[in-house]
Design a protein around this motif. Structure first.
Motif, mmCIF file in Angstrom:
data_model
loop_
_atom_site.group_PDB
_atom_site.id
_atom_site.type_symbol
_atom_site.label_atom_id
_atom_site.label_comp_id
_atom_site.label_asym_id
_atom_site.label_seq_id
_atom_site.Cartn_x
_atom_site.Cartn_y
_atom_site.Cartn_z
ATOM 1 N N VAL A 1 0.885 -1.165 0.000
ATOM 2 C CA VAL A 1 0.000 0.000 0.000
ATOM 3 C C VAL A 1 0.919 1.210 0.000
ATOM 4 C CG1 VAL A 1 -1.828 1.263 1.208
ATOM 5 C CG2 VAL A 1 -1.767 -1.242 1.316
ATOM 6 N N LEU A 2 1.116 1.807 -1.181
ATOM 7 C CA LEU A 2 2.136 2.849 -1.318
ATOM 8 C C LEU A 2 1.583 4.068 -2.071
ATOM 9 C CD1 LEU A 2 5.193 0.597 -2.271
ATOM 10 C CD2 LEU A 2 4.722 1.636 -0.038
ATOM 11 N N PRO A 3 0.714 4.843 -1.440
ATOM 12 C CA PRO A 3 0.232 6.062 -2.088
ATOM 13 C C PRO A 3 1.369 7.084 -2.217
ATOM 14 C CG PRO A 3 -0.538 5.953 0.188
ATOM 15 C CD PRO A 3 0.118 4.646 -0.101
ATOM 16 N N VAL A 4 1.558 7.620 -3.407
ATOM 17 C CA VAL A 4 2.684 8.531 -3.643
ATOM 18 C C VAL A 4 2.247 9.852 -4.269
ATOM 19 C CG1 VAL A 4 4.391 6.697 -3.820
ATOM 20 C CG2 VAL A 4 3.138 7.393 -5.867
ATOM 21 N N ASP A 5 0.958 10.141 -4.247
ATOM 22 C CA ASP A 5 0.459 11.366 -4.852
ATOM 23 C C ASP A 5 -0.387 12.121 -3.829
ATOM 24 O OD1 ASP A 5 -0.047 13.263 -6.836
ATOM 25 O OD2 ASP A 5 -1.838 12.222 -7.565
ATOM 26 N N GLY B 1 5.923 7.116 -0.290
ATOM 27 C CA GLY B 1 7.304 7.573 -0.420
ATOM 28 C C GLY B 1 7.981 7.765 0.922
ATOM 29 N N LEU B 2 7.228 8.258 1.905
ATOM 30 C CA LEU B 2 7.793 8.436 3.245
ATOM 31 C C LEU B 2 8.150 7.092 3.864
ATOM 32 C CD1 LEU B 2 5.470 11.229 4.705
ATOM 33 C CD2 LEU B 2 7.805 11.471 3.847
ATOM 34 N N LEU B 3 7.293 6.086 3.670
ATOM 35 C CA LEU B 3 7.586 4.763 4.225
ATOM 36 C C LEU B 3 8.818 4.156 3.563
ATOM 37 C CD1 LEU B 3 6.925 2.324 6.008
ATOM 38 C CD2 LEU B 3 5.386 1.532 4.198
ATOM 39 N N LEU B 4 8.908 4.235 2.242
ATOM 40 C CA LEU B 4 10.070 3.677 1.549
ATOM 41 C C LEU B 4 11.354 4.372 1.994
ATOM 42 C CD1 LEU B 4 8.540 3.350 -2.024
ATOM 43 C CD2 LEU B 4 8.978 1.499 -0.396
ATOM 44 N N GLY B 5 11.295 5.687 2.123
ATOM 45 C CA GLY B 5 12.467 6.411 2.601
ATOM 46 C C GLY B 5 12.841 6.018 4.017
ATOM 47 N N TYR C 1 13.189 -2.155 -4.802
ATOM 48 C CA TYR C 1 12.373 -2.945 -5.727
ATOM 49 C C TYR C 1 10.941 -2.416 -5.770
ATOM 50 C CZ TYR C 1 15.904 -6.673 -6.158
ATOM 51 O OH TYR C 1 17.028 -7.395 -6.427
ATOM 52 N N ALA C 2 10.425 -1.992 -4.623
ATOM 53 C CA ALA C 2 9.054 -1.490 -4.573
ATOM 54 C C ALA C 2 8.912 -0.221 -5.413
ATOM 55 C CB ALA C 2 8.650 -1.222 -3.124
ATOM 56 N N VAL C 3 9.930 0.629 -5.409
ATOM 57 C CA VAL C 3 9.887 1.835 -6.236
ATOM 58 C C VAL C 3 9.783 1.455 -7.711
ATOM 59 C CG1 VAL C 3 11.130 3.920 -6.921
ATOM 60 C CG2 VAL C 3 11.170 3.176 -4.553
ATOM 61 N N GLU C 4 10.431 0.358 -8.097
ATOM 62 C CA GLU C 4 10.368 -0.102 -9.482
ATOM 63 C C GLU C 4 8.958 -0.486 -9.910
ATOM 64 O OE1 GLU C 4 13.798 -2.299 -11.923
ATOM 65 O OE2 GLU C 4 13.418 -3.138 -9.943
ATOM 66 N N ARG C 5 8.096 -0.796 -8.957
ATOM 67 C CA ARG C 5 6.723 -1.159 -9.296
ATOM 68 C C ARG C 5 5.865 0.067 -9.603
ATOM 69 N NH1 ARG C 5 9.564 -4.848 -8.545
ATOM 70 N NH2 ARG C 5 9.550 -4.673 -10.791
ATOM 71 N N LEU C 6 6.385 1.253 -9.310
ATOM 72 C CA LEU C 6 5.625 2.481 -9.532
ATOM 73 C C LEU C 6 5.742 2.930 -10.982
ATOM 74 C CD1 LEU C 6 6.784 4.486 -6.370
ATOM 75 C CD2 LEU C 6 4.718 3.087 -6.606
ATOM 76 N N ALA C 7 4.792 3.755 -11.417
ATOM 77 C CA ALA C 7 4.879 4.358 -12.747
ATOM 78 C C ALA C 7 6.116 5.246 -12.810
ATOM 79 C CB ALA C 7 3.626 5.181 -13.022
ATOM 80 N N LEU C 8 6.686 5.368 -14.009
ATOM 81 C CA LEU C 8 7.951 6.073 -14.165
ATOM 82 C C LEU C 8 7.872 7.511 -13.665
ATOM 83 C CD1 LEU C 8 10.859 6.001 -15.113
ATOM 84 C CD2 LEU C 8 10.063 6.571 -17.429
ATOM 85 N N GLU C 9 6.741 8.199 -13.921
ATOM 86 C CA GLU C 9 6.637 9.592 -13.485
ATOM 87 C C GLU C 9 6.650 9.705 -11.963
ATOM 88 O OE1 GLU C 9 2.321 8.309 -14.558
ATOM 89 O OE2 GLU C 9 4.371 7.976 -15.278
ATOM 90 N N VAL D 1 13.769 11.285 -2.811
ATOM 91 C CA VAL D 1 13.420 11.053 -1.408
ATOM 92 C C VAL D 1 14.256 9.903 -0.847
ATOM 93 C CG1 VAL D 1 11.556 10.396 0.167
ATOM 94 C CG2 VAL D 1 11.082 11.935 -1.752
ATOM 95 N N LEU D 2 14.454 8.844 -1.640
ATOM 96 C CA LEU D 2 15.278 7.724 -1.189
ATOM 97 C C LEU D 2 16.726 8.154 -0.999
ATOM 98 C CD1 LEU D 2 13.973 4.641 -3.207
ATOM 99 C CD2 LEU D 2 13.010 5.774 -1.200
#
Length: 229
Positions: free
Chosen positions: A26-30, A37-41, A121-129, A137-138
């Motif tokens: 569950v990774l809302p980034v917008d 993004g905060l969790l991944l960082g 790896y999780a960031v790779e699952r996101l859309a490129l934009e 952030v990472l």
């Protein structure tokens, strides 16, 4: 309240093979960086200190490569990504909201390197934009050396406030802070400045504002002006 979650499946530390897979996400980034993004960082900031120093430059390189959208050759840092999760242990990381406060819950059972790679790896699952907005952030998280808490959240988000509402919808929060109608057209810089000055007078102790809350209120108003400006 669950704001973001990442489940990382990985080999057990005693196993000779090094494998990683992703589970529930569950990774809302917008709007960026979002709670995802905060969790991944935070996962990277929490675990990078436990990674062998020889691997740290490769972690930074890998993060940069993710932003390009190019396929990165396997294995990565001696870990191979796979879809099958059979036989793997797992760690679960969450970002939790409680009122206006947010906190992290790291349930780590694998190595620090596995957690860092899982976040990448999780960031790779996101859309490129979205990827291109999250990668900085990472990189900021990889340079963080303080506690994993409010100061880090503000640093990663580029914000002076860490209230839940401000992070979920910065523009809407700023509009409400300065007394504008939510959903209305974005006010001009002149109107923002006028509203800011009026609200600052309201909260300042010299004009009857509560002294115990004045510092935070003035800081929040300054952040609201920055967001709308």
């Amino acid at each position: 309240m669950l704001l973001a979650e990442l489940e990382i499946h990985h080999s057990r530390p005693v196993q000779p093979t090094r494998r990683i897979a992703l589970g529930h996400m569950v990774l809302p980034v917008d709007p960026a960086p979002g709670f995802g993004g905060l969790l991944l960082g935070a996962i990277i900031a929490q675990h990078l200190d436990g990674v062998d120093d020889d691997y740290v430059p490769d972690v930074h390189r890998l993060i940069d490569e993710i932003a390009t959208g190019h396929r990165v050759v396997q294995p990565r840092l001696r870990h191979r990504f796979q879809l099958d999760r059979h036989g793997l242990s797992h760690s679960t990381h969450r970002l939790i909201g409680d009122g206006d406060d947010i906190s992290f819950d790291f349930a780590t059972t694998g190595t620090d390197l596995a957690q860092v790679l899982g976040a990448i790896y999780a960031v790779e699952r996101l859309a490129l934009e979205h990827r291109r907005l999250i990668v900085p952030v990472l990189q900021k998280a990889a340079r963080w050396r303080g506690p994993i808490g409010a100061s880090m959240i503000a640093y990663l988000a580029g914000s002076q406030t860490t209230t839940l509402a401000a992070l979920a919808d910065p523009s809407g929060w700023a509009m409400q802070m300065l007394g504008f109608e939510l959903g209305a057209e974005k006010p001009s810089k002149r109107l923002v400045t006028k509203a800011f000055r009026a609200r600052m007078r309201d909260v300042h102790p010299d004009h009857g504002g509560a002294e115990i809350d004045a510092a935070k209120a003035m800081s929040d108003l300054a952040e609201a002006r920055r967001i709308l400006g």
